[in-house]
Design an enzyme around this catalytic site. Structure first.
Site, PDB file in Angstrom:
ATOM      1  N   ALA A   1       0.805  -1.223   0.000  1.00 45.82           N
ATOM      2  CA  ALA A   1       0.000   0.000   0.000  1.00 45.82           C
ATOM      3  C   ALA A   1       0.839   1.274   0.000  1.00 45.82           C
ATOM      4  CB  ALA A   1      -0.943  -0.003   1.197  1.00 45.82           C
TER       5      ALA A   1
ATOM      6  N   SER B   1       4.482   0.851  -1.338  1.00 46.01           N
ATOM      7  CA  SER B   1       5.524   0.568  -2.334  1.00 46.01           C
ATOM      8  C   SER B   1       5.349  -0.846  -2.861  1.00 46.01           C
ATOM      9  CB  SER B   1       6.924   0.729  -1.719  1.00 46.01           C
ATOM     10  OG  SER B   1       7.129  -0.245  -0.699  1.00 46.01           O
ATOM     11  N   GLY B   2       6.036  -1.123  -3.944  1.00 50.00           N
ATOM     12  CA  GLY B   2       6.018  -2.460  -4.513  1.00 50.00           C
ATOM     13  C   GLY B   2       7.419  -2.890  -4.862  1.00 50.00           C
ATOM     14  N   ARG B   3       7.589  -4.184  -5.086  1.00 51.41           N
ATOM     15  CA  ARG B   3       8.897  -4.685  -5.518  1.00 51.41           C
ATOM     16  C   ARG B   3       8.708  -5.988  -6.256  1.00 51.41           C
ATOM     17  NH1 ARG B   3      10.201  -6.571  -0.150  1.00 51.41           N
ATOM     18  NH2 ARG B   3       8.566  -8.007   0.488  1.00 51.41           N
TER      19      ARG B   3
ATOM     20  N   GLY C   1      -5.423  -6.063   0.318  1.00 47.33           N
ATOM     21  CA  GLY C   1      -6.773  -6.533   0.046  1.00 47.33           C
ATOM     22  C   GLY C   1      -7.764  -5.429  -0.257  1.00 47.33           C
TER      23      GLY C   1
ATOM     24  N   HIS D   1      -3.801 -12.337  -1.669  1.00 48.01           N
ATOM     25  CA  HIS D   1      -3.738 -11.388  -0.560  1.00 48.01           C
ATOM     26  C   HIS D   1      -2.356 -11.478   0.068  1.00 48.01           C
ATOM     27  CE1 HIS D   1      -5.255  -9.827   3.561  1.00 48.01           C
ATOM     28  NE2 HIS D   1      -4.856  -8.842   2.792  1.00 48.01           N
ATOM     29  N   ASP D   2      -1.671 -10.366   0.196  1.00 51.69           N
ATOM     30  CA  ASP D   2      -0.280 -10.397   0.638  1.00 51.69           C
ATOM     31  C   ASP D   2      -0.128 -11.042   2.010  1.00 51.69           C
ATOM     32  OD1 ASP D   2      -1.427  -8.265   2.037  1.00 51.69           O
ATOM     33  OD2 ASP D   2      -0.138  -6.735   1.145  1.00 51.69           O
TER      34      ASP D   2
ATOM     35  N   GLU E   1       5.286   5.422   9.605  1.00 53.26           N
ATOM     36  CA  GLU E   1       5.550   5.876   8.238  1.00 53.26           C
ATOM     37  C   GLU E   1       5.031   7.287   8.007  1.00 53.26           C
ATOM     38  OE1 GLU E   1       3.587   2.872   6.031  1.00 53.26           O
ATOM     39  OE2 GLU E   1       5.056   1.308   6.491  1.00 53.26           O
TER      40      GLU E   1
END
Length: 511
Positions: free
Chosen positions: A49, A51-53, A118, A277-278, A345
């Site tokens: 939610a 960042s991504g990688r 999600g 779902h992570d 954060e």
């Protein structure tokens, strides 16, 4: 002839055992030997939610797993016209870039799998195009929507009995209800509704699917039938035909389209339905030998729960606001969503004198006095405030506690508040678990925060097993190995992870 065949079979078994060593659970089918004579590369696309990688997991014939981060990218919330969106087209571009980088590096991928947060979703029109960027779950259009739903559609007790899902205004059901009430044009024109991992898979393969673990977060799925609940579908004006083909973790969705192959230089590799779902992917990576544990996926959100064979749905679990989400192996993740390191954060964006390193920031926090101020991380004011530091200060002021004066005191307040919240939730979980909870397994980036982990061990008065850090990516990759026929079930996946990764153990400090 029979003895000759038996001799050949014995030699084959010996060859397999020599190849795999103690990982003999790979050796149940003849064709697996050929599969594992070479390195296998699996790409995990992990969309968070913030960042991504993309991470490539390489598995060698001895069952040794190594990870390589290929790309990392921001995933900012886009605010425009009073609405909050995700830029799914940018995310797609990042995935194509990662495929191109793998191809340029001569990494021959076996498959790719996608997981994400999600509840959020994309809408597809009759022409097959995405109608617009997906709305973000933090969009304020769902404020107060639950009360309207309970008043006009069905009581909260009926809804929870159907779905077993924690009642939160961010859930897909309430997003859709708000959109219908507001006359959302995109929803009115939609032919398909695809959750974020499924939408990404659609952009890569052209296949429309609905993976069970990601759907389970929506509050649209009936927990008993594990299908779209017809009453809820009617309530928000959608039909079963709007959902994609049902898939489970380990199913193959399709292959990269010709367009994606041309853009990236990648071959026609499989896109696999992982635990979309992570958190489901992260929990699949818990290196546990038995079920006597609670898990904590510690990141932007803290998701704390246990694994159970069936959903736990009753008046008490409703009152405690626990949720029942799908697990990677068809089981249930009985858990509570807790506002996690989102608190930190958001504060870091406001701190100009704090160190950039989270580890150093946490060390600095320990120089502040202990237990001066405690907040409830799940107070609604912390969901998406304009200023998180001000929201924390106001909470402390309103509850007659000392107001944190600098980043050290605020960070310590956040860590201690989270640890105490974990204690509260674990104590409630003990009253539901059909087994003793003997330890807490923590996966995700928060497992690297040694002070938070020690505080948690002290509060829970039981061991905390921290790691793997890359739990979500590892669970994603392991599910791809299942699709490739290398492992067969969750137990085998976890054994492989345990053989490769040793968690850091925090024991309670007494006195």
């Amino acid at each position: 002839m029979a003895s000759v065949n038996k001799s050949k079979k014995s030699r084959l078994v010996e060859k397999k055992l020599a190849l795999f060593g103690k990982h003999s659970y790979f050796c149940t089918k003849t064709d697996k030997l050929k599969l594992m004579e070479t390195l296998q590369h699996f790409m995990a696309v992990d969309l968070g939610a913030t960042s991504g990688r993309t991470i490539v997991g390489t598995l060698d014939p001895q069952g040794r797993l190594s990870l390589q981060e290929l790309t990392r990218f921001a995933n900012p919330i886009i605010k425009t016209g009073g609405r909050f969106y995700w830029d799914i087209f940018a995310l797609y571009g990042h995935v194509v870039d990662a495929l191109r980088k793998a191809a340029d590096s001569n990494i021959r991928l076996t498959s790719i799998g996608i997981d994400s947060w999600g509840v959020d979703f994309a809408l597809v029109g009759n022409d097959g195009a995405l109608l617009r960027n997906p709305r973000c779950y933090r969009d304020p259009h769902t404020e107060g929507i639950m009360d309207a739903f309970f008043e006009n559609v069905m009581p909260r007790e009926t809804l929870y009995e159907k779905t077993g899902i924690q009642l939160m205004n961010i859930n897909t059901l309430f997003q859709l209800y708000a959109m219908r009430r507001n006359g959302d044009d995109a929803l009115g024109a939609a032919r398909k509704l695809l959750f974020i991992p499924d939408a990404m898979a659609y952009m890569l393969t052209g296949e429309t699917v609905c993976e069970q673990t990601i759907m389970s977060t929506s509050q649209l799925m009936n927990a008993h039938t594990r299908q779209l609940d017809p009453d809820l579908a009617r309530a928000v004006g959608i039909s079963p035909t709007m959902m994609g083909r049902p898939v489970r973790p380990g199913d193959i969705i399709g292959t990269l389209t010709d367009e994606v192959q041309q853009l990236s230089g990648a071959p026609a590799i499989n896109v696999v339905a992982v635990a979309g779902h992570d958190t489901a992917s992260a929990v699949a990576a818990v290196p546990a030998a038995d079920n006597r544990f609670a898990y904590l996926s510690c990141g932007t959100w803290s998701l704390l729960g246990i694994e159970t064979p069936e959903p736990i749905i009753n008046e008490r679990s409703l009152a405690d606001n626990f949720t029942n989400e799908g697990g990677a192996d068809g089981n249930t993740r009985f858990l509570k969503n807790i506002c996690g390191l989102w608190l930190l954060e958001q504060c870091r964006k406001e701190w100009h004198d704090a160190p950039q390193s989270v580890a150093q920031l946490a060390d600095d926090a320990m120089t502040a006095p202990a237990l001066q101020s405690v907040i409830n991380p799940d107070d609604p004011r912390f969901a998406n405030p304009e200023s998180m530091t001000r929201a924390i200060a106001n909470y402390c002021r309103e509850t007659n506690q000392p107001v944190p004066q600098d980043y050290r005191q605020t960070a310590r307040c956040i860590f201690e508040s989270l640890a105490l919240r974990y204690k509260e939730v674990v104590e409630r979980l003990r009253t539901y678990a059909p087994f003793p909870i003997e330890r807490l397994h923590v996966i995700g980036g928060g497992s690297q925060n040694r002070h938070l982990m020690q505080m948690t061990a002290d509060c829970l008065d039981m061991p905390v097993m921290a790691g793997p850090v890359e739990g979500t990516a590892i669970g994603n990759i392991m599910m791809q190995t299942k699709a490739a026929g290398i492992v067969e079930n969750l137990q085998q996946m976890r054994q492989m992870i345990a053989d490769n990764i040793q968690p850091k153990i925090y024991t309670p400090h007494h006195g």
